[in-house]
Enzyme design. Structure first.
Site, PDB file in Angstrom:
ATOM      1  N   GLU A   1       5.652 -20.008  11.481  1.00 35.75           N
ATOM      2  CA  GLU A   1       4.094 -19.974  11.078  1.00 35.75           C
ATOM      3  C   GLU A   1       4.075 -20.287   9.969  1.00 35.75           C
ATOM      4  O   GLU A   1       3.521 -19.641   8.935  1.00 35.75           O
ATOM      5  CB  GLU A   1       4.461 -18.403  10.819  1.00 35.75           C
ATOM      6  CG  GLU A   1       4.975 -17.478  12.915  1.00 35.75           C
ATOM      7  CD  GLU A   1       5.312 -16.329  12.836  1.00 35.75           C
ATOM      8  OE1 GLU A   1       4.640 -15.687  11.346  1.00 35.75           O
ATOM      9  OE2 GLU A   1       5.858 -15.714  13.723  1.00 35.75           O
TER      10      GLU A   1
ATOM     11  N   GLU B   1      10.693 -16.863  19.784  1.00 35.41           N
ATOM     12  CA  GLU B   1      10.987 -15.391  18.472  1.00 35.41           C
ATOM     13  C   GLU B   1      10.801 -14.201  19.459  1.00 35.41           C
ATOM     14  O   GLU B   1       9.859 -14.310  19.660  1.00 35.41           O
ATOM     15  CB  GLU B   1      11.070 -15.679  17.590  1.00 35.41           C
ATOM     16  CG  GLU B   1      11.874 -14.181  15.961  1.00 35.41           C
ATOM     17  CD  GLU B   1      10.846 -14.511  15.370  1.00 35.41           C
ATOM     18  OE1 GLU B   1      11.852 -15.859  14.239  1.00 35.41           O
ATOM     19  OE2 GLU B   1      10.302 -13.750  14.550  1.00 35.41           O
TER      20      GLU B   1
END
Length: 378
Positions: free
Chosen positions: A211, A308
């Site tokens: 991210e 995730e």
């Protein structure tokens, strides 16, 4: 992980998770699957991080997130066994494609991998012995692959050796924080140097950045260029596997076709249903599946992997998304049945060293008790 905000946008009939907060580079939670017959998830008591599982191990030959530094510790904030003590090593599993890896009998889906960070509950680095116990426990829980986020805390040597002994493969991570790409370059060379010495057989995948675009640590062109450079370094040192990055749905939607698709070998996304306030726990799997389906349209002919996912076992409600132990069981059961063979479950254990974060959920993603032990009868 560190706190970050996950928003949700409606695209056609699909809800897209935009981002959420978490702290990770987390200490994990153990998950465990019974592989004898058609499995179901059980509501075992969650095991605190670092605690040994009570079951006997039998010998058998690894949301968005926002990452930051807490002292020397990398913190990822999510928002979004064989008792082989008498053996020195165990054979490493033969490399397989992700579509073939670790598919269990649960509704034909399963559990692809589990995320793990080598930290104590106070955020310090764990010892080699503690890491080895954790990896054996993860193996016992039915996982043949773990995901790690960085190379700190002697991760390459400690986790690498523990995985070799337990017969577990690794999704390696190159961590990009607020210092930018230049500060992450050493990790690329560290991985290449470590793996060049006959360690590539342990590596399932390499994830460059977690991210990083979402958190503003680099822009899309910079990340794409860094991924290409890292791939070249890995290849020059003998790596023949795949490389990707982990971003949220909205980042892939905005920058996938223009920058990321050409740089990666597959689409890697962090998909956390809890951070969509419209998603109740039993619908978590449907939400993740819909996100994966939309992602497949962004980079044609590329595989998609949910790097995730999970559900908090405590904290405050986010609309219809209610945290709790029973809710976590329902959510993970749903994900396992829908897309478990394409998902990395977060996380090996609760992370008490993190800040509570939005909705007070950041410390509570450990899901050790959700899965039953490999070979243990229900």
């Amino acid at each position: 992980m560190k706190p970050m905000v996950r928003a949700v946008v409606l695209l056609g009939a699909t809800m897209a998770a935009v981002g959420h907060r978490h702290s990770h580079l987390h200490r994990g939670a153990q998950l465990d699957l019974d592989t004898r017959e058609t499995q179901s998830l059980s509501a075992e008591t969650l095991l605190p991080s670092g605690e040994e599982p009570s079951v006997t191990l039998s010998c058998q030959p690894l949301v968005t997130n926002s990452i930051s530094k807490r002292g020397s510790r990398i913190q990822v904030t999510r928002r979004n066994h064989a008792d082989c003590s008498d053996r020195k090593t165990t054979a490493v599993p033969t490399p397989r494609t992700m579509r073939d890896t670790n598919v269990s009998n649960i509704s034909g889906q399963g559990q692809y991998a589990m995320s793990y960070t080598p930290y104590t509950q106070t955020g310090e680095c764990q010892s080699m012995d503690a890491v080895s116990r954790d990896i054996k426990a993860i193996k016992k829980k039915g996982f043949d692959i773990i995901r790690v986020y960085s190379t700190d805390c002697s991760a390459l040597s400690f986790i690498g050796e523990a995985c070799r002994e337990a017969g577990v493969r690794i999704i390696l991570g190159v961590y990009i924080n607020q210092s930018g790409i230049s500060a992450a370059e050493k990790q690329v060379q560290d991985i290449a140097d470590w793996a060049h010495a006959a360690q590539w057989e342990l590596v399932e995948l390499i994830v460059v950045g977690n991210e990083a675009i979402k958190n503003g640590y680099c822009d899309p062109p910079e990340l794409a260029a860094f991924i290409k450079t890292a791939k070249a370094t890995f290849k020059a040192n003998g790596y023949r596997g795949r490389v990707t990055t982990a971003e949220t749905f909205n980042v892939w939607q905005s920058h996938g076709a223009s920058y990321l698709c050409e740089a990666v070998d597959l689409i890697g996304a962090n998909i956390h249903p809890y951070f969509d306030h419209n998603v109740a726990a039993p619908k978590a799997g449907e939400f993740v599946a819909s996100q994966l389906e939309e992602l497949r349209k962004i980079c044609p002919d590329q595989d998609v992997l949910n790097l995730e996912t999970g559900w908090p076992n405590a904290g405050e409600p986010n609309g219809a998304a209610v945290p709790g132990k029973e809710e976590q069981i329902a959510a993970i059961d749903s994900i396992v049945n829908e897309v478990g063979s394409q998902s990395v479950f977060f996380s090996y254990g609760d992370d008490w060293w993190k800040e509570p974060g939005p909705h007070n959920v950041e410390q509570h993603w450990g899901c050790a008790g959700v899965f039953t032990s490999r070979g243990k009868q229900q």
